[in-house]
Enzyme design. Structure first.
Site, short mmCIF file in Angstrom:
data_model
loop_
_atom_site.label_atom_id
_atom_site.label_comp_id
_atom_site.label_asym_id
_atom_site.label_seq_id
_atom_site.Cartn_x
_atom_site.Cartn_y
_atom_site.Cartn_z
N SER A 133 -3.11 6.33 1.94
CA SER A 133 -3.82 5.82 0.76
C SER A 133 -4.59 6.93 0.07
O SER A 133 -5.05 7.88 0.72
CB SER A 133 -4.80 4.74 1.23
OG SER A 133 -5.72 4.44 0.21
N TYR A 157 -11.73 1.67 7.47
CA TYR A 157 -10.34 1.54 6.98
C TYR A 157 -9.79 2.91 6.64
O TYR A 157 -8.70 3.31 7.08
CB TYR A 157 -10.30 0.62 5.75
CG TYR A 157 -9.02 0.75 4.95
CD1 TYR A 157 -7.81 0.25 5.44
CD2 TYR A 157 -9.00 1.41 3.71
CE1 TYR A 157 -6.63 0.40 4.72
CE2 TYR A 157 -7.82 1.56 2.99
CZ TYR A 157 -6.65 1.06 3.50
OH TYR A 157 -5.48 1.21 2.79
N LYS A 161 -6.61 5.60 8.24
CA LYS A 161 -5.53 6.30 7.51
C LYS A 161 -5.57 7.79 7.86
O LYS A 161 -4.52 8.41 8.12
CB LYS A 161 -5.68 6.11 6.00
CG LYS A 161 -5.49 4.68 5.53
CD LYS A 161 -4.08 4.17 5.81
CE LYS A 161 -3.85 2.76 5.35
NZ LYS A 161 -2.66 2.12 5.92
P1 NAD Z 1 -0.69 -6.54 2.96
O1 NAD Z 1 -1.87 -7.01 3.72
O2 NAD Z 1 -0.16 -7.41 1.89
O3 NAD Z 1 0.50 -6.17 3.96
C1 NAD Z 1 0.26 -5.70 5.27
C2 NAD Z 1 1.06 -6.59 6.20
O4 NAD Z 1 0.89 -6.15 7.55
C3 NAD Z 1 0.63 -8.05 6.15
O5 NAD Z 1 1.76 -8.84 5.88
C4 NAD Z 1 0.05 -8.35 7.54
O6 NAD Z 1 0.29 -9.68 7.95
C5 NAD Z 1 0.77 -7.31 8.38
N1 NAD Z 1 0.07 -6.87 9.59
C6 NAD Z 1 -1.21 -6.41 9.69
N2 NAD Z 1 -1.48 -6.07 10.96
C7 NAD Z 1 -0.35 -6.31 11.69
C8 NAD Z 1 -0.01 -6.16 13.06
N3 NAD Z 1 -0.89 -5.70 13.96
N4 NAD Z 1 1.24 -6.51 13.45
C9 NAD Z 1 2.15 -6.98 12.56
N5 NAD Z 1 1.87 -7.15 11.26
C10 NAD Z 1 0.63 -6.81 10.81
O7 NAD Z 1 -1.05 -5.08 2.36
P2 NAD Z 1 -0.27 -4.20 1.30
O8 NAD Z 1 -1.11 -4.14 0.08
O9 NAD Z 1 1.13 -4.60 1.21
O10 NAD Z 1 -0.41 -2.79 2.03
C11 NAD Z 1 0.59 -2.28 2.88
C12 NAD Z 1 0.10 -0.96 3.47
O11 NAD Z 1 -0.24 -0.07 2.40
C13 NAD Z 1 -1.16 -1.09 4.32
O12 NAD Z 1 -1.05 -0.20 5.41
C14 NAD Z 1 -2.26 -0.65 3.39
O13 NAD Z 1 -3.37 -0.12 4.08
C15 NAD Z 1 -1.56 0.41 2.56
N6 NAD Z 1 -2.17 0.61 1.24
C16 NAD Z 1 -2.34 -0.47 0.41
C17 NAD Z 1 -2.95 -0.28 -0.82
C18 NAD Z 1 -3.19 -1.45 -1.76
O14 NAD Z 1 -3.99 -1.34 -2.67
N7 NAD Z 1 -2.50 -2.57 -1.61
C19 NAD Z 1 -3.37 1.00 -1.22
C20 NAD Z 1 -3.14 2.08 -0.35
C21 NAD Z 1 -2.54 1.86 0.88
C1 UD1 Z 2 -10.31 0.23 -3.15
C2 UD1 Z 2 -10.81 0.74 -1.81
C3 UD1 Z 2 -9.87 1.82 -1.30
C4 UD1 Z 2 -8.43 1.29 -1.21
C5 UD1 Z 2 -8.03 0.78 -2.60
C6 UD1 Z 2 -6.65 0.19 -2.62
C7 UD1 Z 2 -13.25 0.47 -1.87
C8 UD1 Z 2 -14.57 1.17 -1.90
N1 UD1 Z 2 -12.16 1.24 -1.95
O1 UD1 Z 2 -10.27 1.30 -4.01
O2 UD1 Z 2 -10.28 2.24 -0.01
O3 UD1 Z 2 -7.56 2.34 -0.82
O4 UD1 Z 2 -8.97 -0.24 -3.01
O5 UD1 Z 2 -6.61 -0.94 -1.78
O6 UD1 Z 2 -13.18 -0.74 -1.74
N2 UD1 Z 2 -13.80 -3.24 -9.67
C9 UD1 Z 2 -14.64 -4.04 -10.41
N3 UD1 Z 2 -14.75 -5.35 -10.04
C10 UD1 Z 2 -14.07 -5.90 -8.97
C11 UD1 Z 2 -13.21 -5.05 -8.22
C12 UD1 Z 2 -13.12 -3.73 -8.59
O7 UD1 Z 2 -15.28 -3.59 -11.36
O8 UD1 Z 2 -14.23 -7.10 -8.69
C13 UD1 Z 2 -13.66 -1.84 -10.07
C14 UD1 Z 2 -14.05 -0.84 -9.01
O9 UD1 Z 2 -15.41 -0.55 -9.08
C15 UD1 Z 2 -13.16 0.36 -9.35
C16 UD1 Z 2 -11.89 -0.29 -9.93
O10 UD1 Z 2 -12.29 -1.61 -10.34
O11 UD1 Z 2 -13.74 1.15 -10.34
C17 UD1 Z 2 -10.75 -0.40 -8.95
O12 UD1 Z 2 -11.23 -1.07 -7.79
P1 UD1 Z 2 -10.24 -1.48 -6.58
O13 UD1 Z 2 -9.10 -2.26 -7.13
O14 UD1 Z 2 -11.07 -2.13 -5.53
O15 UD1 Z 2 -9.63 -0.09 -6.06
P2 UD1 Z 2 -10.38 1.23 -5.56
O16 UD1 Z 2 -11.81 1.24 -5.90
O17 UD1 Z 2 -9.58 2.38 -6.04
#
Ligand code: NAD
Ligand code: UD1
Length: 356
Positions: A133, A157, A161
């Site tokens: 991430s 979290y 990573k």
């Molecule tokens: P998500 O929660 O929708 O998907 C993660 C999935 O993993 C879920 O379906 C959950 O049920 C499953 N899971 C969690 N722990 C498990 C375990 N121990 N065994 C089996 N299954 C398990 O999240 P996402 O948004 O699809 O994210 C996927 C990956 O990408 C995650 O590792 C997340 O940290 C990373 N990531 C997400 C974002 C974002 O903003 N969505 C940003 C950066 C990184």
């Molecule tokens: C957040 C996480 C980051 C994670 C990423 C993707 C935190 C501090 N960071 O980042 O670790 O990798 O999500 O899952 O939580 N915002 C609002 N109102 C809201 C929600 C968000 O104003 O209700 C603003 C935030 O202040 C930010 C922007 O929207 O400026 C994006 O927020 P968000 O979607 O949570 O992503 P990140 O902050 O990038």
């Protein structure tokens, strides 16, 4: 192009948001896909819909409801399939919850990953794509963030990573047969253009666009904007939003790299972002335009742990993965609204079944 004729890919967390979109792309490209997910933060309906969207290729999808930390179940699955590679999405991802329950996050994300790597090694499957991430850049001193920037963690979290990235580098150093790609995602937004699959967070969404989406369908009264005094064009935080379909494509590009450039790959890291920064107010305006809905706003102070401006340097992924994001915020908001308006309560279908 990868010849996918006999390739079977294990996708952990494949029922989740990014996983389900990636599984669809894999099926459409002719891969066989085995998903394991404990459904802690996902619905099996997502995979049923993925199989439907994939048409006749949907028959190439197998699902196991398994927790990654269940070594015996994992062993059984590895014994009954021969995986060419693993795409590892499974993990918990709520920053606030990770501060409240650090041991849960370390247990789930770290033990889950270590168990997976051990079972992979035992079965001589040593190609991995891992979901890292942009959180590992913390509050970057400058933008765009290149892959060489110093890394830090501001919450448990993010620390999982960082630690998993380090584990992967160590594993590769100890055994160069491992080929690992670490993908640092920026801010995934949107849904498949069919509106049939999308993001369906449990509980109150932490991230901006899932929250906006719930305001638009009447599940929440307003959006709270966290911080209006940042040194940005309109005072609100700036991020690199990326369409989830582009992100899913990035995984196919990474897989292709693992196969085609196997000799050159050790443990390599790539940003997946668009390289463009968009403020909170700009995102809200783009969503209002796409949906025709007014999003009421309440302005509040900064959210602890938030950075001011974060966006990706994209040159490395463009050059080495030959991947580049295609979509902009208009398409992200259009597809998000298409999904939200067709599924206002996500996969559950009604407020009674869904988690409010
Ligand atoms: P998500 O929660 O929708 O998907 C993660 C999935 O993993 C879920 O379906 C959950 O049920 C499953 N899971 C969690 N722990 C498990 C375990 N121990 N065994 C089996 N299954 C398990 O999240 P996402 O948004 O699809 O994210 C996927 C990956 O990408 C995650 O590792 C997340 O940290 C990373 N990531 C997400 C974002 C974002 O903003 N969505 C940003 C950066 C990184
Ligand atoms: C957040 C996480 C980051 C994670 C990423 C993707 C935190 C501090 N960071 O980042 O670790 O990798 O999500 O899952 O939580 N915002 C609002 N109102 C809201 C929600 C968000 O104003 O209700 C603003 C935030 O202040 C930010 C922007 O929207 O400026 C994006 O927020 P968000 O979607 O949570 O992503 P990140 O902050 O990038």
């Amino acid at each position: 192009m990868v010849s996918a004729l006999v390739r079977t890919i294990l996708v952990t967390g494949g029922a989740g948001y990014i996983g389900s979109h990636t599984v669809l792309q894999l099926l459409q490209q002719g891969f066989r896909v085995v998903v394991i997910d404990n459904l802690d933060n996902a619905s099996q309906v997502a995979l049923i819909r993925v199989a439907e969207l994939a048409g006749h290729n949907g028959a190439n999808l197998v699902f196991h409801k398994v927790d990654l930390r269940d070594r015996h179940a994992l062993e059984d699955i590895f014994s009954s399939h021969r995986f060419e590679a693993v795409i590892h999405f499974a993990g918990l991802k709520a920053v606030g919850e990770s501060v409240q329950k650090p041991l849960l996050y370390y247990d789930n994300n770290l033990i889950g990953t270590i168990t997976l790597l051990e079972v992979m090694a035992a079965h001589r499957c040593k190609k991995l794509v891992f979901s890292s991430s942009a959180t590992v850049y913390g509050w970057p001193k400058e933008v765009p963030c290149t892959e060489e920037f110093p890394l830090c963690a501001t919450n448990p979290y993010g620390r999982t990573k960082l630690v998993i990235e380090d584990i992967c580098r160590d594993v590769h150093r100890s055994d160069p047969e491992w080929k690992i790609i670490l993908l640092r995602y920026f801010n995934p937004v949107g849904a498949h253009p069919s509106g049939y699959i999308g993001e369906d967070p449990c509980g109150i969404p932490n991230n901006l666009m899932p929250y906006v989406q719930q305001v638009a369908v009447g599940r929440r009264p307003h959006l709270t904007v966290y911080g209006t005094d940042y040194n940005t064009k309109d005072g609100t935080g700036v991020r690199d939003y990326i369409h989830v379909v582009d992100l899913a494509d990035g995984h196919i590009a990474a897989l292709r790299k693992l196969y085609e450039d196997s000799d050159k790959i050790g443990c390599e890291v790539y940003n997946l972002g668009t390289g463009k920064g968009t403020s909170v107010l700009e995102m809200v305006a783009a969503f209002e335009k796409a949906s025709g809905k007014k999003i009421p706003l309440v302005f509040a102070g900064r959210r602890p742990g938030d950075a001011e401006i974060v966006y990706a340097a994209t040159a490395k992924a463009e050059k080495e993965l030959k991947w580049k994001a295609k979509y902009g915020v208009e398409e992200m908001c259009r597809d998000l609204w298409n999904w939200a308006s067709k599924n206002p309560y996500g996969y559950a279908g009604s407020p009674e079944d869904g988690s409010n």
